[in-house]
Scaffold this motif. Sequence first.
Motif, PDB file in Angstrom:
ATOM      1  N   ASN A   4       0.821  -1.203   0.000  1.00 35.53           N
ATOM      2  CA  ASN A   4       0.000   0.000   0.000  1.00 35.53           C
ATOM      3  C   ASN A   4       0.854   1.251   0.000  1.00 35.53           C
ATOM      4  N   ARG A   8       1.142   4.097  -2.741  1.00 34.27           N
ATOM      5  CA  ARG A   8       0.772   5.495  -2.508  1.00 34.27           C
ATOM      6  C   ARG A   8       1.898   6.449  -2.927  1.00 34.27           C
ATOM      7  N   SER A  10       4.077   5.992  -5.166  1.00 35.29           N
ATOM      8  CA  SER A  10       4.182   6.108  -6.617  1.00 35.29           C
ATOM      9  C   SER A  10       3.071   7.017  -7.154  1.00 35.29           C
ATOM     10  N   PHE A  11       1.906   6.984  -6.499  1.00 35.38           N
ATOM     11  CA  PHE A  11       0.838   7.895  -6.940  1.00 35.38           C
ATOM     12  C   PHE A  11       1.249   9.344  -6.757  1.00 35.38           C
ATOM     13  N   SER A  12       1.808   9.606  -5.559  1.00 32.64           N
ATOM     14  CA  SER A  12       2.130  11.017  -5.331  1.00 32.64           C
ATOM     15  C   SER A  12       3.228  11.451  -6.294  1.00 32.64           C
ATOM     16  N   VAL A  14       3.464  10.490  -9.406  1.00 32.26           N
ATOM     17  CA  VAL A  14       2.762  10.826 -10.641  1.00 32.26           C
ATOM     18  C   VAL A  14       2.140  12.202 -10.527  1.00 32.26           C
ATOM     19  N   SER A  15       1.486  12.428  -9.384  1.00 29.48           N
ATOM     20  CA  SER A  15       0.764  13.689  -9.278  1.00 29.48           C
ATOM     21  C   SER A  15       1.747  14.855  -9.294  1.00 29.48           C
ATOM     22  N   ARG A  17       4.638  14.923 -10.779  1.00 33.20           N
ATOM     23  CA  ARG A  17       5.088  15.095 -12.163  1.00 33.20           C
ATOM     24  C   ARG A  17       4.046  15.853 -12.979  1.00 33.20           C
ATOM     25  N   ASN A  18       2.786  15.486 -12.756  1.00 35.65           N
ATOM     26  CA  ASN A  18       1.733  16.153 -13.513  1.00 35.65           C
ATOM     27  C   ASN A  18       1.698  17.635 -13.239  1.00 35.65           C
ATOM     28  N   PHE A  19       1.801  17.955 -11.941  1.00 30.45           N
ATOM     29  CA  PHE A  19       1.727  19.371 -11.604  1.00 30.45           C
ATOM     30  C   PHE A  19       2.919  20.107 -12.199  1.00 30.45           C
ATOM     31  N   ILE A  22       2.207  20.570 -15.895  1.00 32.39           N
ATOM     32  CA  ILE A  22       1.238  21.636 -16.130  1.00 32.39           C
ATOM     33  C   ILE A  22       1.883  22.991 -15.902  1.00 32.39           C
ATOM     34  N   LEU A  25       4.035  23.809 -18.851  1.00 32.55           N
ATOM     35  CA  LEU A  25       3.232  24.207 -20.010  1.00 32.55           C
ATOM     36  C   LEU A  25       2.722  25.632 -19.851  1.00 32.55           C
ATOM     37  N   THR A  26       2.286  25.956 -18.620  1.00 34.78           N
ATOM     38  CA  THR A  26       1.827  27.327 -18.376  1.00 34.78           C
ATOM     39  C   THR A  26       2.945  28.298 -18.699  1.00 34.78           C
ATOM     40  N   VAL A  29       3.373  28.685 -22.392  1.00 32.62           N
ATOM     41  CA  VAL A  29       2.322  29.513 -22.977  1.00 32.62           C
ATOM     42  C   VAL A  29       2.623  30.985 -22.751  1.00 32.62           C
TER      43      VAL A  29
ATOM     44  N   PHE B  88      -2.085  24.267 -28.613  1.00 27.15           N
ATOM     45  CA  PHE B  88      -2.314  25.414 -27.737  1.00 27.15           C
ATOM     46  C   PHE B  88      -3.667  25.307 -27.042  1.00 27.15           C
ATOM     47  N   VAL B  91      -3.789  22.690 -24.320  1.00 29.89           N
ATOM     48  CA  VAL B  91      -3.089  23.115 -23.103  1.00 29.89           C
ATOM     49  C   VAL B  91      -3.955  24.107 -22.328  1.00 29.89           C
ATOM     50  N   ILE B  95      -5.728  23.640 -18.643  1.00 29.96           N
ATOM     51  CA  ILE B  95      -5.495  24.529 -17.504  1.00 29.96           C
ATOM     52  C   ILE B  95      -6.823  25.068 -16.971  1.00 29.96           C
ATOM     53  N   PRO B 205      -3.856  11.093  -4.162  1.00 31.39           N
ATOM     54  CA  PRO B 205      -2.856  10.218  -4.791  1.00 31.39           C
ATOM     55  C   PRO B 205      -3.463   8.912  -5.279  1.00 31.39           C
ATOM     56  N   ILE B 208      -5.624   9.800  -8.477  1.00 33.76           N
ATOM     57  CA  ILE B 208      -5.015  10.530  -9.601  1.00 33.76           C
ATOM     58  C   ILE B 208      -5.061   9.772 -10.933  1.00 33.76           C
TER      59      ILE B 208
END
Lengths: 347, 299
Positions: A4, A8, A10-12, A14-15, A17-19, A22, A25-26, A29, B88, B91, B95, B205, B208
């Motif tokens: 467990n 957990r 590994s989930f965090s 991933v999250s 990395r995602n943040f 994002i 990317l912001t 832009v 674009f 993305v 967001i 988590p 996700i």
Amino acid sequence: MTDNKSGRSSFSGVSRRNFLTIGALTGAVSVAGCGDVLSGGSGDGPSGTIDASGSNTVAPITSWAGENFENEYPDVLVDVAPEGTGAGFQEFCRGNSGVQSASREITGDEVDLCSENNIDYGFLEVGLDGLSVVKNSENDWVDNITLEELQLIWEFEATEEVTRWSDVRDEWPDEEMQLHARDSASGTFDYFTEAINGEMGDIRDDYSATSQTNEIMGAVADNLHGFGWGGLGYLRDIEDDQPIEAVPVESDEDGEFYLPDQDNIEEGLYSPLARPLFAYVNLATLEEKTDLIGSFVRFYVNGAQEFARDEDFYAAPDEVTEENHDKIDDWLDQVGASPDDLTVQRD
Amino acid sequence: MSAETDDALFTDIDLGWEHRKNRIFLGLIFAASMFGVVMLALLLLDVATDFYVGITEYNISLGEFFTRDGSRREELSGFRGAIVASIFLMVLTAILSFFVGVGSAIYLEEYAPNNRTTRLIEANLANLAGVPSIVYGLLALAAFVNGIGMGPILVAGAIALALLVMPIIIVSTQEALRAVPDGLRNGSYATGATEWQTIRRVVLPAAIPGIMTGTILALARAIGETAPLIMVGAIFVNRVPFGPFDRFSAMPTQIYNWANEPSQHFIHLAAVGIVVLLAFMFVMNGIAIYVRNRYETEV
């Protein structure tokens, strides 16, 4: 429990990395946004966006002129929206577009709308479109047709009265005509009814009406007694493969009969069934963005003959080009600018 | 029951006919279930044929297709501007929709009491998911493009698409949160953690992968949406947008534009564009499936 826990963590991972993604990317832009601002400000000559509304028919010419202008001046964007002449004037007369393509002149209602919104405008003639009167190739009796005969066949009074060839000209056969043409939704219909029957919308009510010009052409090619009219481009598409041909029409210039070919149309002999195509210009946007709008219309007029022919229309005569340039000079004068202020000069 | 009625009952029934009815019905429902598959296959076949004809007969070079922008001249026309605009758009849509969508799902699933207001919100979400996409386009046109004078720019298109996919993201996030066993939450509370600590360190988590899958699928839907972008007015621009405030034409609207041209060359350019758009959607769906399969078994 250990499973467990590792799950957990590994989930965090991933999250997080995602943040991070994002966030990156912001950042990308916003950096790209800055690049845009920089590129917009750099370079000589006109820059900015030109909104062009208007006719579905004329849009290809304006759009092609716009694309050439963009290639010449990369800081310009010409956004051409071909919503139709009527819909386009609704935008134009509310000040939402700087240039408006039109396959007919502005109508009374639209003039009123423009003046309600204090929109001053002028127009340029950017090319010619031909309307063809068509018959089946096997039809050997119709060698030509007068404007009076066309009116006799198509006006409202002809309904159920003029139905046979012999009703039109005595020597023509006593057989029923099969009539095909556009329906009332089209600018072509508006133009034909006004030019031939004298009043926009005046038409017999027992012909086969369609919104598809290729259906008209197909029906006439299929039937010896078929007869109709439609945009010339559609005839050009199929006349080599199918038994259909244009009928020489009487000219209101000299009373002779002319086929709708390039020479006759561009010399003004194929009249009244060659219609002029227009570009209307909002003088307020010209005042506001003098170099941008002014250079574009100058560029458009300089190349209009070429642009029209490239898009399978016909060029307006040379005198029209000169008249157009003189009009632009007048407009510039009205908004307190001089022709020398523009990046693009007349050729 | 008496023996006579039983006899009458059995003699009345033609068993052969009953079996035939059974088989006919089976055939009908099988045909019904195959209908969609066959139509999809036909559609893909049609696109693939046009793609092949475009590449071979109209000499559409894929290299030029990806490196040129749209043009009035079919032989100079490419897809680069539209591809960049679509990326674009994705993305910006992500967001705009992700944080609001996930946030409202967390509220509804973890915090909201089961009262009338919550039920009203949930009912509204279900209704929003069924609203035709063009309506979001009209909203964006009225409120942003014309209302605050934004013009037909990328941000306006992204707002329309974000509104469109928001209900999908909320619902899929809710499902992902619901799939997290209560035992995990209770275990966290038992250690003295607050609600927010529990959600941030335990529930999110675990949820996700489901949230990401739902978001990617929602974006895969958004990338193919044409109607809202047409309403926003993003159709007839060919060039590459450089920032979120530039005008644009995305992949579906560029395809729409080409498909409206009379020239056959443009029609085949549209077919090549459709293949590229489909490839984007397949890749996005593939990523979603990968994320789901990779992580879902570990809970």
